[in-house]
Design a protein around this motif. Sequence first.
Motif, mmCIF file in Angstrom:
data_model
loop_
_atom_site.group_PDB
_atom_site.id
_atom_site.type_symbol
_atom_site.label_atom_id
_atom_site.label_comp_id
_atom_site.label_asym_id
_atom_site.label_seq_id
_atom_site.Cartn_x
_atom_site.Cartn_y
_atom_site.Cartn_z
ATOM 1 N N PHE A 57 0.850 -1.196 0.000
ATOM 2 C CA PHE A 57 0.000 0.000 0.000
ATOM 3 C C PHE A 57 0.881 1.239 0.000
ATOM 4 C CE2 PHE A 57 -2.343 3.359 2.297
ATOM 5 C CZ PHE A 57 -3.468 3.440 1.488
ATOM 6 N N GLY A 60 0.958 8.405 1.626
ATOM 7 C CA GLY A 60 1.551 9.746 1.497
ATOM 8 C C GLY A 60 1.674 10.339 2.887
ATOM 9 N N GLY A 61 0.952 11.441 3.114
ATOM 10 C CA GLY A 61 0.965 12.069 4.439
ATOM 11 C C GLY A 61 -0.052 11.462 5.386
ATOM 12 N N LYS A 64 -5.774 11.650 4.457
ATOM 13 C CA LYS A 64 -7.099 11.415 3.858
ATOM 14 C C LYS A 64 -7.486 9.957 4.068
ATOM 15 C CE LYS A 64 -9.591 13.505 2.832
ATOM 16 N NZ LYS A 64 -10.655 14.382 2.966
ATOM 17 N N LEU A 65 -6.985 9.370 5.153
ATOM 18 C CA LEU A 65 -7.082 7.924 5.305
ATOM 19 C C LEU A 65 -7.725 7.497 6.607
ATOM 20 C CD1 LEU A 65 -3.578 6.509 4.309
ATOM 21 C CD2 LEU A 65 -5.753 6.022 3.204
ATOM 22 N N ALA A 95 6.937 13.408 -5.435
ATOM 23 C CA ALA A 95 5.590 13.147 -4.907
ATOM 24 C C ALA A 95 5.515 13.277 -3.388
ATOM 25 C CB ALA A 95 5.131 11.749 -5.325
ATOM 26 N N GLY A 119 -2.965 25.138 5.163
ATOM 27 C CA GLY A 119 -3.740 24.416 6.183
ATOM 28 C C GLY A 119 -4.142 23.019 5.752
ATOM 29 N N ILE A 120 -3.864 22.636 4.487
ATOM 30 C CA ILE A 120 -4.148 21.260 4.054
ATOM 31 C C ILE A 120 -2.865 20.441 4.221
ATOM 32 C CG2 ILE A 120 -4.851 19.751 2.145
ATOM 33 C CD1 ILE A 120 -6.476 21.943 0.950
ATOM 34 N N PRO A 121 -2.890 19.404 5.071
ATOM 35 C CA PRO A 121 -1.668 18.601 5.249
ATOM 36 C C PRO A 121 -1.482 17.600 4.106
ATOM 37 C CG PRO A 121 -3.390 17.875 6.766
ATOM 38 C CD PRO A 121 -3.983 18.959 5.925
ATOM 39 N N GLY A 122 -0.431 16.769 4.199
ATOM 40 C CA GLY A 122 -0.234 15.690 3.220
ATOM 41 C C GLY A 122 0.851 15.997 2.217
ATOM 42 N N GLY A 126 -0.417 12.785 -2.869
ATOM 43 C CA GLY A 126 -1.771 12.530 -2.360
ATOM 44 C C GLY A 126 -2.733 13.611 -2.826
ATOM 45 N N GLY A 133 -8.206 20.509 -2.837
ATOM 46 C CA GLY A 133 -8.455 21.925 -3.041
ATOM 47 C C GLY A 133 -9.491 22.402 -2.070
ATOM 48 N N ARG A 173 -12.505 16.089 -6.558
ATOM 49 C CA ARG A 173 -11.884 15.078 -5.683
ATOM 50 C C ARG A 173 -11.496 13.790 -6.405
ATOM 51 N NH1 ARG A 173 -11.440 18.936 -3.283
ATOM 52 N NH2 ARG A 173 -12.081 19.435 -1.169
ATOM 53 N N ARG A 211 -10.031 28.737 7.906
ATOM 54 C CA ARG A 211 -10.039 27.326 8.345
ATOM 55 C C ARG A 211 -10.128 27.216 9.863
ATOM 56 N NH1 ARG A 211 -8.808 23.394 4.765
ATOM 57 N NH2 ARG A 211 -7.980 24.112 2.804
ATOM 58 N N GLU A 321 -15.252 10.796 1.035
ATOM 59 C CA GLU A 321 -14.040 11.401 0.473
ATOM 60 C C GLU A 321 -12.833 10.695 1.118
ATOM 61 O OE1 GLU A 321 -14.270 15.715 0.363
ATOM 62 O OE2 GLU A 321 -12.108 15.830 0.685
HETATM 63 C C1 LIG Z 1 -7.380 19.319 9.089
HETATM 64 C C2 LIG Z 1 -7.456 18.818 7.663
HETATM 65 C C3 LIG Z 1 -7.985 19.633 6.674
HETATM 66 C C4 LIG Z 1 -8.069 19.176 5.363
HETATM 67 N N1 LIG Z 1 -8.594 20.013 4.413
HETATM 68 C C5 LIG Z 1 -8.672 19.590 3.138
HETATM 69 C C6 LIG Z 1 -9.206 20.452 2.120
HETATM 70 O O1 LIG Z 1 -9.599 21.589 2.368
HETATM 71 N N2 LIG Z 1 -9.235 19.991 0.844
HETATM 72 C C7 LIG Z 1 -8.796 18.741 0.518
HETATM 73 O O2 LIG Z 1 -8.832 18.377 -0.672
HETATM 74 N N3 LIG Z 1 -8.312 17.897 1.451
HETATM 75 C C8 LIG Z 1 -8.231 18.286 2.748
HETATM 76 N N4 LIG Z 1 -7.743 17.441 3.708
HETATM 77 C C9 LIG Z 1 -7.399 16.053 3.349
HETATM 78 C C10 LIG Z 1 -5.950 15.796 2.942
HETATM 79 O O3 LIG Z 1 -5.056 16.612 3.664
HETATM 80 C C11 LIG Z 1 -5.691 15.991 1.462
HETATM 81 O O4 LIG Z 1 -6.674 15.366 0.681
HETATM 82 C C12 LIG Z 1 -4.292 15.527 1.067
HETATM 83 O O5 LIG Z 1 -4.034 16.014 -0.232
HETATM 84 C C13 LIG Z 1 -4.081 14.014 1.079
HETATM 85 O O6 LIG Z 1 -2.702 13.743 0.810
HETATM 86 P P1 LIG Z 1 -1.876 12.649 1.600
HETATM 87 O O7 LIG Z 1 -0.492 12.667 1.084
HETATM 88 O O8 LIG Z 1 -2.021 12.817 3.062
HETATM 89 O O9 LIG Z 1 -2.599 11.323 1.128
HETATM 90 P P2 LIG Z 1 -2.801 9.975 1.971
HETATM 91 O O10 LIG Z 1 -3.851 10.181 3.006
HETATM 92 O O11 LIG Z 1 -1.494 9.444 2.430
HETATM 93 O O12 LIG Z 1 -3.351 9.006 0.844
HETATM 94 C C14 LIG Z 1 -4.635 9.197 0.273
HETATM 95 C C15 LIG Z 1 -4.779 8.204 -0.897
HETATM 96 O O13 LIG Z 1 -3.834 8.562 -1.909
HETATM 97 C C16 LIG Z 1 -2.972 7.468 -2.219
HETATM 98 N N5 LIG Z 1 -1.646 8.059 -2.507
HETATM 99 C C17 LIG Z 1 -0.892 8.859 -1.713
HETATM 100 N N6 LIG Z 1 0.235 9.218 -2.354
HETATM 101 C C18 LIG Z 1 0.184 8.635 -3.582
HETATM 102 C C19 LIG Z 1 1.062 8.613 -4.701
HETATM 103 N N7 LIG Z 1 2.213 9.283 -4.720
HETATM 104 N N8 LIG Z 1 0.684 7.898 -5.791
HETATM 105 C C20 LIG Z 1 -0.486 7.231 -5.817
HETATM 106 N N9 LIG Z 1 -1.350 7.194 -4.786
HETATM 107 C C21 LIG Z 1 -1.003 7.893 -3.683
HETATM 108 C C22 LIG Z 1 -3.002 6.570 -0.984
HETATM 109 O O14 LIG Z 1 -2.717 5.231 -1.324
HETATM 110 C C23 LIG Z 1 -4.435 6.755 -0.508
HETATM 111 O O15 LIG Z 1 -5.294 5.916 -1.214
HETATM 112 C C24 LIG Z 1 -7.634 17.869 5.037
HETATM 113 C C25 LIG Z 1 -7.102 17.045 6.042
HETATM 114 C C26 LIG Z 1 -7.022 17.507 7.347
HETATM 115 C C27 LIG Z 1 -6.435 16.593 8.402
#
Ligand SMILES: Cc1cc2nc3c(=O)[nH]c(=O)nc-3n(C[C@H](O)[C@H](O)[C@H](O)COP(=O)(O)OP(=O)(O)OC[C@H]3O[C@@H](n4cnc5c(N)ncnc54)[C@H](O)[C@@H]3O)c2cc1C
Length: 327
Positions: A57, A60-61, A64-65, A95, A119-122, A126, A133, A173, A211, A321
């Motif tokens: 699996f 990323g950060g 979104k999990l 990435a 304010g969006i982590p990760g 991801g 967005g 999304r 936010r 989501e």
């Molecule tokens: C307080 C808070 C506020 C947030 N606000 C927003 C917002 O306003 N808008 C928004 O869109 N999101 C928001 N999010 C959600 C999240 O931060 C984003 O969607 C972020 O972009 C997810 O990235 P990640 O690296 O953490 O993905 P992860 O949670 O690590 O992974 C999500 C999915 O992507 C896949 N993935 C990760 N990296 C890759 C890669 N390199 N290649 C292929 N697949 C991959 C994983 O397998 C998983 O299925 C928020 C989260 C929090 C905690």
Amino acid sequence: MDQESINSIPGIQFNVLLKDYTTFRIGGRTKYFFIARTKNELIEIIKSARRNNLPFFILGGGSKLLISDKDFNGLVVKIQNSEFKVQDSQIFAGAGVLTPKLIAIALDNNLTGLEYLKGIPGTIGGAIRGNAGASGGSITGFIGDVIKQVEVFDKNKEKIKVFKNKECRFNYRTSVFKENQSLIILSCILQLKKGNKSEIEKRMNDYLEYRKKNQPLNFASCGSIFKNYVLSKSEVSNFNKKLIKEFPELENFIKKGTIPAGYLIDKCNLKGKIIGGAKVSEKHANFIVNFKNAKAKDVKELIDLIKNKVKDKFKIELEEEVQYFNF
Ligand SMILES: Cc1cc2nc3c(=O)[nH]c(=O)nc-3n(C[C@H](O)[C@H](O)[C@H](O)COP(=O)(O)OP(=O)(O)OC[C@H]3O[C@@H](n4cnc5c(N)ncnc54)[C@H](O)[C@@H]3O)c2cc1C
């Protein structure tokens, strides 16, 4: 994969607790864990897992999990290739570059187009997969709007490929990378615009303030649990009149074609609803917060409850989501 060949991979870790790698602070253990710090490490570990039929699996950060409480009898690869380069108005980013880092790079270089990510982590990988967005407050934007191209590793074909913006099929999304699970994002090029540094910084700070005011940022969560509900053309013209009479605000949402999930959940009186250590946020009904050592099953039960209540009241099926892993 036999124990001996795993041991021979430098950097491999064993029985790692995944809750430490998610913003929800939820998740069981994974048998094997590997942090890929370069593109080549990432490709090699994937090839090696495939050769040995080891389920894996990509993490990323972890923002979104929802990861189950069960142990995962496979390999989790955490993407951390975080090299970057700025050239004129373009940023090349691995990435694994974190979005807070990315927007700091943009600000340092007077580049505009990423303010809504404040304010969006990760990771950027991801963010691209889920076309992250925001559309609240005064700023609207999606990462897909500023992506020039994305480099991926197709794990099934074991080939590197480059997708131009149009081929990424960005939508609300989603993207081709979410539709096709074989594609692992390696890097990207962002096309931004030159701007005024203090104006960019002000927009970022305003957005963060928005936010803080509207989201429960002081609790562990994964952001919004559900997508907002996008109405079909026929729903726009034939929406249930009785419901509009009972909830007059719906009229405005119907005109715009989207009903916020948070509104629907709020109107089902679910703000503050608790199951185990998980709670529907009182500040934003589309957030579930881990307020007291929540288990994945607490969150999942709350999600199911919300879906049922919204369906009963509004005849609307909310779609998650949040991404599930190991359920
Ligand atoms: C307080 C808070 C506020 C947030 N606000 C927003 C917002 O306003 N808008 C928004 O869109 N999101 C928001 N999010 C959600 C999240 O931060 C984003 O969607 C972020 O972009 C997810 O990235 P990640 O690296 O953490 O993905 P992860 O949670 O690590 O992974 C999500 C999915 O992507 C896949 N993935 C990760 N990296 C890759 C890669 N390199 N290649 C292929 N697949 C991959 C994983 O397998 C998983 O299925 C928020 C989260 C929090 C905690």
